[in-house]
Design a protein around this motif. Structure first.
Motif, PDB file in Angstrom:
ATOM      1  N   ALA A  21     -10.922 -18.158  11.094  1.00 12.46           N
ATOM      2  CA  ALA A  21     -11.365 -17.095  11.999  1.00 12.46           C
ATOM      3  C   ALA A  21     -10.971 -15.725  11.448  1.00 12.46           C
ATOM      4  O   ALA A  21     -11.767 -14.779  11.484  1.00 12.46           O
ATOM      5  N   GLU A  22      -9.769 -15.625  10.927  1.00 10.64           N
ATOM      6  CA  GLU A  22      -9.306 -14.347  10.349  1.00 10.64           C
ATOM      7  C   GLU A  22     -10.111 -14.010   9.091  1.00 10.64           C
ATOM      8  O   GLU A  22     -10.478 -12.860   8.865  1.00 10.64           O
ATOM      9  N   GLN A  23     -10.390 -14.997   8.283  1.00 13.69           N
ATOM     10  CA  GLN A  23     -11.204 -14.782   7.085  1.00 13.69           C
ATOM     11  C   GLN A  23     -12.589 -14.267   7.473  1.00 13.69           C
ATOM     12  O   GLN A  23     -13.095 -13.311   6.882  1.00 13.69           O
ATOM     13  N   ARG A  24     -13.171 -14.907   8.465  1.00 15.06           N
ATOM     14  CA  ARG A  24     -14.501 -14.510   8.932  1.00 15.06           C
ATOM     15  C   ARG A  24     -14.468 -13.077   9.474  1.00 15.06           C
ATOM     16  O   ARG A  24     -15.365 -12.279   9.211  1.00 15.06           O
ATOM     17  N   THR A  25     -13.405 -12.737  10.212  1.00 13.83           N
ATOM     18  CA  THR A  25     -13.270 -11.388  10.762  1.00 13.83           C
ATOM     19  C   THR A  25     -13.224 -10.352   9.645  1.00 13.83           C
ATOM     20  O   THR A  25     -13.932  -9.341   9.698  1.00 13.83           O
ATOM     21  N   LYS A  26     -12.398 -10.591   8.637  1.00 14.26           N
ATOM     22  CA  LYS A  26     -12.279  -9.633   7.520  1.00 14.26           C
ATOM     23  C   LYS A  26     -13.595  -9.515   6.764  1.00 14.26           C
ATOM     24  O   LYS A  26     -14.006  -8.419   6.376  1.00 14.26           O
ATOM     25  N   PHE A  27     -14.256 -10.624   6.546  1.00 14.30           N
ATOM     26  CA  PHE A  27     -15.542 -10.616   5.858  1.00 14.30           C
ATOM     27  C   PHE A  27     -16.571  -9.829   6.671  1.00 14.30           C
ATOM     28  O   PHE A  27     -17.298  -8.980   6.134  1.00 14.30           O
ATOM     29  N   ASN A  28     -16.618 -10.091   7.980  1.00 11.80           N
ATOM     30  CA  ASN A  28     -17.580  -9.396   8.840  1.00 11.80           C
ATOM     31  C   ASN A  28     -17.299  -7.892   8.909  1.00 11.80           C
ATOM     32  O   ASN A  28     -18.236  -7.095   9.006  1.00 11.80           O
ATOM     33  N   ALA A  53      -7.175  -5.998  -1.570  1.00  4.91           N
ATOM     34  CA  ALA A  53      -5.937  -6.511  -2.146  1.00  4.91           C
ATOM     35  C   ALA A  53      -4.932  -6.933  -1.080  1.00  4.91           C
ATOM     36  O   ALA A  53      -4.147  -7.865  -1.308  1.00  4.91           O
ATOM     37  N   CYS A  54      -4.959  -6.282   0.062  1.00  6.53           N
ATOM     38  CA  CYS A  54      -3.982  -6.596   1.119  1.00  6.53           C
ATOM     39  C   CYS A  54      -4.598  -7.435   2.224  1.00  6.53           C
ATOM     40  O   CYS A  54      -4.348  -8.626   2.324  1.00  6.53           O
ATOM     41  N   CYS A  55      -5.400  -6.801   3.034  1.00  6.92           N
ATOM     42  CA  CYS A  55      -5.908  -7.427   4.264  1.00  6.92           C
ATOM     43  C   CYS A  55      -6.767  -8.653   3.979  1.00  6.92           C
ATOM     44  O   CYS A  55      -6.558  -9.714   4.579  1.00  6.92           O
ATOM     45  N   VAL A  56      -7.709  -8.515   3.081  1.00  7.93           N
ATOM     46  CA  VAL A  56      -8.623  -9.634   2.798  1.00  7.93           C
ATOM     47  C   VAL A  56      -7.874 -10.762   2.100  1.00  7.93           C
ATOM     48  O   VAL A  56      -8.019 -11.934   2.479  1.00  7.93           O
ATOM     49  N   SER A  57      -7.069 -10.428   1.110  1.00  9.67           N
ATOM     50  CA  SER A  57      -6.354 -11.495   0.398  1.00  9.67           C
ATOM     51  C   SER A  57      -5.356 -12.196   1.310  1.00  9.67           C
ATOM     52  O   SER A  57      -5.155 -13.410   1.194  1.00  9.67           O
ATOM     53  N   GLU A  58      -4.734 -11.475   2.246  1.00  7.73           N
ATOM     54  CA  GLU A  58      -3.820 -12.109   3.204  1.00  7.73           C
ATOM     55  C   GLU A  58      -4.575 -13.071   4.113  1.00  7.73           C
ATOM     56  O   GLU A  58      -4.078 -14.159   4.432  1.00  7.73           O
ATOM     57  N   GLU A 114     -10.809   3.631  -3.402  1.00  6.62           N
ATOM     58  CA  GLU A 114      -9.397   3.257  -3.463  1.00  6.62           C
ATOM     59  C   GLU A 114      -8.957   2.551  -2.185  1.00  6.62           C
ATOM     60  O   GLU A 114      -8.237   1.551  -2.233  1.00  6.62           O
ATOM     61  N   ILE A 115      -9.387   3.059  -1.049  1.00 11.21           N
ATOM     62  CA  ILE A 115      -9.027   2.437   0.228  1.00 11.21           C
ATOM     63  C   ILE A 115      -9.658   1.045   0.326  1.00 11.21           C
ATOM     64  O   ILE A 115      -9.015   0.091   0.786  1.00 11.21           O
ATOM     65  N   LEU A 116     -10.885   0.913  -0.131  1.00 13.04           N
ATOM     66  CA  LEU A 116     -11.554  -0.389  -0.123  1.00 13.04           C
ATOM     67  C   LEU A 116     -10.821  -1.382  -1.029  1.00 13.04           C
ATOM     68  O   LEU A 116     -10.619  -2.548  -0.654  1.00 13.04           O
ATOM     69  N   LYS A 117     -10.395  -0.931  -2.200  1.00 12.52           N
ATOM     70  CA  LYS A 117      -9.629  -1.801  -3.101  1.00 12.52           C
ATOM     71  C   LYS A 117      -8.330  -2.244  -2.441  1.00 12.52           C
ATOM     72  O   LYS A 117      -7.944  -3.414  -2.536  1.00 12.52           O
ATOM     73  N   MET A 173       0.818  -1.197   0.000  1.00  9.61           N
ATOM     74  CA  MET A 173       0.000   0.000   0.000  1.00  9.61           C
ATOM     75  C   MET A 173       0.860   1.260   0.000  1.00  9.61           C
ATOM     76  O   MET A 173       0.337   2.354  -0.072  1.00  9.61           O
ATOM     77  N   ALA A 174       2.180   1.160   0.046  1.00  8.50           N
ATOM     78  CA  ALA A 174       3.044   2.340   0.128  1.00  8.50           C
ATOM     79  C   ALA A 174       2.828   3.282  -1.055  1.00  8.50           C
ATOM     80  O   ALA A 174       2.653   4.480  -0.871  1.00  8.50           O
ATOM     81  N   LYS A 175       2.819   2.731  -2.275  1.00  9.11           N
ATOM     82  CA  LYS A 175       2.593   3.555  -3.457  1.00  9.11           C
ATOM     83  C   LYS A 175       1.178   4.122  -3.418  1.00  9.11           C
ATOM     84  O   LYS A 175       0.960   5.304  -3.653  1.00  9.11           O
TER      85      LYS A 175
END
Length: 90
Positions: A72-79, A59-64, A52-55, A1-3
């Motif tokens: 549990a982490e997947q469920r957290t990001k989805f929620n 791209a980062c948090c959800v895909s990771e 842009e922030i949602l994308k 996300m730096a760029k």
């Protein structure tokens, strides 16, 4: 996300300048419709920044979370996304 962070920060700084401009317009008793046009422009710019922030989040948090295999982490990001969209509907 730096760029992307730099681009988003630049966009937010421009929005900040627009908001200051609208404040000045109100102080100067400018024509209401002109002020409203500027407010609409700010709302559109914020919407683009939000997208842009949602994308970046997807791209980062959800895909990771997906790549981690941690259910549990997947469920957290989805929620988190569901909660965000629920707030938008209110």
């Amino acid at each position: 996300m730096a760029k992307d962070k730099t681009a988003i920060l630049n966009r937010l700084r421009r929005i900040e300048g627009q908001v200051r401009g609208v404040s000045q317009m109100v102080e100067d008793d400018r024509y209401c419709i002109d002020i409203l046009h500027q407010v609409q422009a700010i709302k559109a710019a914020l919407s683009r920044a939000e997208s842009e922030i949602l994308k970046d989040h997807a791209a980062c948090c959800v895909s990771e979370a997906i790549a981690s295999g941690d259910v549990a982490e997947q469920r957290t990001k989805f929620n988190e996304l569901i909660d965000l969209f629920e707030k938008v509907k209110r």
